[in-house]
Write a protein that holds these residues in place. Structure first.
Motif, PDB file in Angstrom:
ATOM      1  N   LYS A  17     -43.891 -90.569 -12.792  1.00 47.61           N
ATOM      2  CA  LYS A  17     -45.326 -89.742 -13.035  1.00 47.61           C
ATOM      3  C   LYS A  17     -46.347 -90.606 -14.046  1.00 47.61           C
ATOM      4  O   LYS A  17     -47.524 -90.538 -13.398  1.00 47.61           O
ATOM      5  N   ARG A  33     -50.350 -94.051  -8.771  1.00 47.08           N
ATOM      6  CA  ARG A  33     -50.429 -94.549  -8.068  1.00 47.08           C
ATOM      7  C   ARG A  33     -49.860 -93.845  -6.411  1.00 47.08           C
ATOM      8  O   ARG A  33     -49.792 -93.833  -5.254  1.00 47.08           O
ATOM      9  N   LYS A  38     -48.217 -91.382  -5.069  1.00 47.03           N
ATOM     10  CA  LYS A  38     -48.462 -90.261  -4.037  1.00 47.03           C
ATOM     11  C   LYS A  38     -47.737 -89.219  -2.522  1.00 47.03           C
ATOM     12  O   LYS A  38     -47.310 -89.100  -2.425  1.00 47.03           O
ATOM     13  N   THR A  39     -47.038 -90.935  -2.219  1.00 47.54           N
ATOM     14  CA  THR A  39     -46.073 -90.500  -0.987  1.00 47.54           C
ATOM     15  C   THR A  39     -44.617 -91.799  -1.538  1.00 47.54           C
ATOM     16  O   THR A  39     -44.972 -92.528  -2.040  1.00 47.54           O
ATOM     17  N   LYS A  92     -42.570 -82.586  -3.952  1.00 52.48           N
ATOM     18  CA  LYS A  92     -43.031 -81.938  -4.059  1.00 52.48           C
ATOM     19  C   LYS A  92     -43.718 -80.928  -5.121  1.00 52.48           C
ATOM     20  O   LYS A  92     -44.797 -80.876  -5.467  1.00 52.48           O
ATOM     21  N   GLY A 107     -45.741 -82.824  -6.977  1.00 52.74           N
ATOM     22  CA  GLY A 107     -47.013 -83.917  -6.321  1.00 52.74           C
ATOM     23  C   GLY A 107     -46.921 -85.147  -5.951  1.00 52.74           C
ATOM     24  O   GLY A 107     -47.683 -85.476  -5.454  1.00 52.74           O
ATOM     25  N   ILE A 108     -45.926 -84.980  -5.136  1.00 48.07           N
ATOM     26  CA  ILE A 108     -45.528 -86.273  -3.682  1.00 48.07           C
ATOM     27  C   ILE A 108     -45.268 -85.862  -2.812  1.00 48.07           C
ATOM     28  O   ILE A 108     -43.941 -85.076  -2.718  1.00 48.07           O
ATOM     29  N   GLU A 109     -45.256 -86.357  -1.939  1.00 48.85           N
ATOM     30  CA  GLU A 109     -45.845 -86.295  -0.134  1.00 48.85           C
ATOM     31  C   GLU A 109     -44.329 -86.966   0.017  1.00 48.85           C
ATOM     32  O   GLU A 109     -44.124 -87.686   0.027  1.00 48.85           O
ATOM     33  N   ASP A 128     -45.899 -95.248  -0.531  1.00 46.55           N
ATOM     34  CA  ASP A 128     -46.136 -96.133  -2.280  1.00 46.55           C
ATOM     35  C   ASP A 128     -44.747 -96.444  -2.887  1.00 46.55           C
ATOM     36  O   ASP A 128     -45.227 -97.322  -3.545  1.00 46.55           O
TER      37      ASP A 128
END
Length: 241
Positions: free
Chosen positions: A59, A63, A65-66, A82, A85-87, A125
């Motif tokens: 975290k 940058r 996110k995925t 998730k 907050g990460i896909e 990412d």
């Protein structure tokens, strides 16, 4: 499944049993079918701290996110990303582990070898390896694949060599018990860093790690000393935008 389909599946799994030229526990259904139960039992507390350590590290890089988690197994951790907050997507070489994951995870999964990831450059990412990197015979190659596919870096969750449990596991193996770590290479933060330095020579990156897996009675459960059953390590690539 028809007889022909079953025969083809059996042939594939027979070949995979010798992946990397050796027997691996994650191609044995006697072990993979009970994998999820470990975390619901004696490893539940450990899982909480492992996720905290990994989450705290990843975290810090806004940058990301995925993420692709390779060696995702039954998607125990893949389902968790998730929550921070990460896909996430998952990849694994074991059809038995991945077959369970497909019923538990609603994201994308791929059956593939970590040494040859079937993705274009910078598809994700970040890459994640959670208690799976220990089983790769060519870790340098895997890291180079990981930074090809993961644009901003890698996060590792590792079984720590600096733990009394390592000695206990080796003794158990000598008596024909505990087959899960026979082919595992246990790392310390320093040893893993040395492998990363070899793989990423010429790149601009920073490394941060922290450890957990300490006894319940210990005054802290997460620290920056290389001791404990588990450590998280994050490689942040600084030479990409």
């Amino acid at each position: 499944m028809s007889n022909l389909q079953q025969q083809k599946f059996d042939l594939v799994t027979q070949n995979l049993r010798k992946w990397q030229g050796r027997e691996e526990w994650f191609f044995n259904r006697d072990h993979t079918d009970t994998y999820e139960l470990w975390y619901e039992g004696r490893y539940k507390r450990a899982e909480v701290w492992q996720k905290k350590v990994i989450g705290d590290l990843i975290k810090k890089d806004g940058r990301v996110k995925t993420l692709l988690e390779f060696g995702c197994g039954t998607t125990r951790f893949t389902r968790w990303w998730k929550e921070i907050g990460i896909e996430a997507s998952g990849g694994d070489i074991s059809p038995f582990m991945l077959g369970q994951g497909a019923h538990l995870f609603d994201g994308d999964l791929v059956l593939a070898d970590s040494h040859h990831m079937p993705f274009k450059d910078h598809t994700f990412d970040s890459l994640a390896f959670i208690t799976t990197f220990e089983y790769y015979k060519d870790p340098v190659k895997v890291i180079r694949e990981a930074v090809r596919v993961g644009k901003y870096g890698i996060v590792f969750g590792m079984m720590n060599r600096n733990s009394p449990k390592v000695a206990r596991r080796r003794i158990q193996q000598a008596f024909g018990k505990n087959p899960f770590y026979v082919t595992a290479t246990f790392y310390t933060p320093a040893k893993l860093t040395a492998v990363i330095d070899e793989a990423l020579k010429g790149r601009d990156y920073t490394i941060e790690w922290t450890a957990t897996g300490l006894p319940k009675w210990f005054p802290v459960q997460q620290w920056s000393q290389p001791y404990g059953d588990f450590f998280g390590l994050h490689v942040r690539l600084n030479d990409v935008k």
